[in-house]
Design an enzyme around this catalytic site. Structure first.
Site, PDB file in Angstrom:
ATOM      1  N   SER A  91       0.521  -1.761   0.060  1.00  0.00           N
ATOM      2  CA  SER A  91      -0.125  -0.057   0.031  1.00  0.00           C
ATOM      3  C   SER A  91       0.499   1.295  -0.405  1.00  0.00           C
ATOM      4  CB  SER A  91      -1.582   0.177   1.016  1.00  0.00           C
ATOM      5  OG  SER A  91      -2.077   1.035   1.026  1.00  0.00           O
ATOM      6  N   HIS A 194      -8.012   1.025  -1.172  1.00  0.00           N
ATOM      7  CA  HIS A 194      -8.247   0.432  -1.943  1.00  0.00           C
ATOM      8  C   HIS A 194      -9.543  -0.027  -2.748  1.00  0.00           C
ATOM      9  CE1 HIS A 194      -3.761   0.158  -1.554  1.00  0.00           C
ATOM     10  NE2 HIS A 194      -3.652   0.561  -0.789  1.00  0.00           N
TER      11      HIS A 194
END
Length: 306
Positions: A91, A194
């Site tokens: 991430s 996400h």
């Protein structure tokens, strides 16, 4: 081959940067990174409480800055840097990885994470959402349960862990009716990262993508997009932009590490999460978590042995 892994949001803890900035040069660099990101990283990395540093606009720059400090300390010579076989980030950790691979310089990494974090925080404020880790079970059953509860898979972490994202009500319904053989563990994050909830942030970041200068990577770097190595710096950053609203495929990254012949993994600060995933997804691979400067010697020994 040694792989450097860079952790994502949620791994920060109050005061975790204090031991790193006892060194005056590190303190100066942290101040410069904070200036680039638009956040007082010295303050938030030393005295701010858990609630303050949970804020996405604070947490993400803190994590990237911590990784930069740890990387600089670990590879303090060209000879030691040459021992690193490849890098990847989870991430927001991809921004740290971009720095370690030479795609971004420090100030560009700071500016990019500052913008990314603010845009994602703005999206997270539009509707209350969160994330939960689903551990165990059969992947197909877990994905079906997420769909039934109007949730999205945000992270495929490997080792039998998928992170679900969506509204708190739907996450609680999933927890109360967890698929067979699973545990549902709420995570301390402030949004459904996400996923499609971050579409506006992705589009706004894409609109400013040209502001960030890149270079091609000097070592192998794998992307969260599908775990694939990326050879061009501009392509890697483009994938990072899209990744804001796409699932993180850390499972695919670990599979690529194995295919490339990984012999050891070092997780940069604030470390622990990715080492834990490696124990399940890369069984038998030696791994070191660099949590404080005291861990650097063990990490350096792992590098020197490979």
């Amino acid at each position: 081959m040694i792989v450097i892994s860079c952790p994502g949001q949620g791994s920060q803890t109050p005061g975790f940067l204090s031991p790193w900035i006892e060194d005056e040069a590190n303190r100066t660099l942290l101040g410069e990174l904070g200036e680039a990101a638009g956040v007082d990283l010295v303050l938030h990395g030393t005295v701010s409480d858990a609630d303050t540093i949970r804020d996405t606009a604070v947490a993400q720059p803190l994590i990237v800055a911590a990784g930069i400090l740890a990387w600089n300390a670990l590879v303090d010579s060209p000879e030691r840097a040459a021992l690193v076989g490849g890098v990847a980030g989870h991430s927001v950790g991809e921004i740290t990885a971009a720095y370690t691979a030479g795609i971004f310089d420090a100030r560009t990494a700071g500016a990019f994470v500052g913008l990314r974090s603010r845009l994602m925080a703005e999206d997270a404020a539009k509707i209350v959402t969160s994330m939960s880790a689903v551990v165990g079970g059969v992947e197909a059953d877990v994905l079906a349960a997420l769909e039934e509860n109007d949730l999205s898979p945000a992270n495929f972490n490997g080792g039998g862990q998928i992170v679900a994202a969506g509204t708190p009500e739907n996450l609680e319904r999933l927890r109360e009716n967890a698929p067979r053989g699973t545990r549902v563990i709420p995570l301390q994050v402030a949004g459904a990262f996400h996923t499609a909830y971050m579409a506006d942030a992705r589009d706004a970041l894409a609109a400013r993508r040209a502001e960030f200068t890149t270079a091609d990577p000097v070592r192998t770097i794998w992307s969260n997009h599908a775990g694939e190595p990326v050879e061009r710096g501009d392509e890697f950053v483009d994938l990072m932009v899209q990744q804001v609203a796409r699932p993180v495929r850390w499972d695919a990254c670990m599979a690529s590490f194995a295919d490339a012949g990984i012999t050891g993994l070092i997780e940069l600060t604030p470390a622990g999460t990715l080492v834990g995933l490696a124990k399940r997804g890369l069984k038998g691979t030696p791994a070191v978590a660099v949590k404080t400067p005291d861990d650097l010697d063990v990490a350096a020994q792992l590098l020197a042995g490979h």
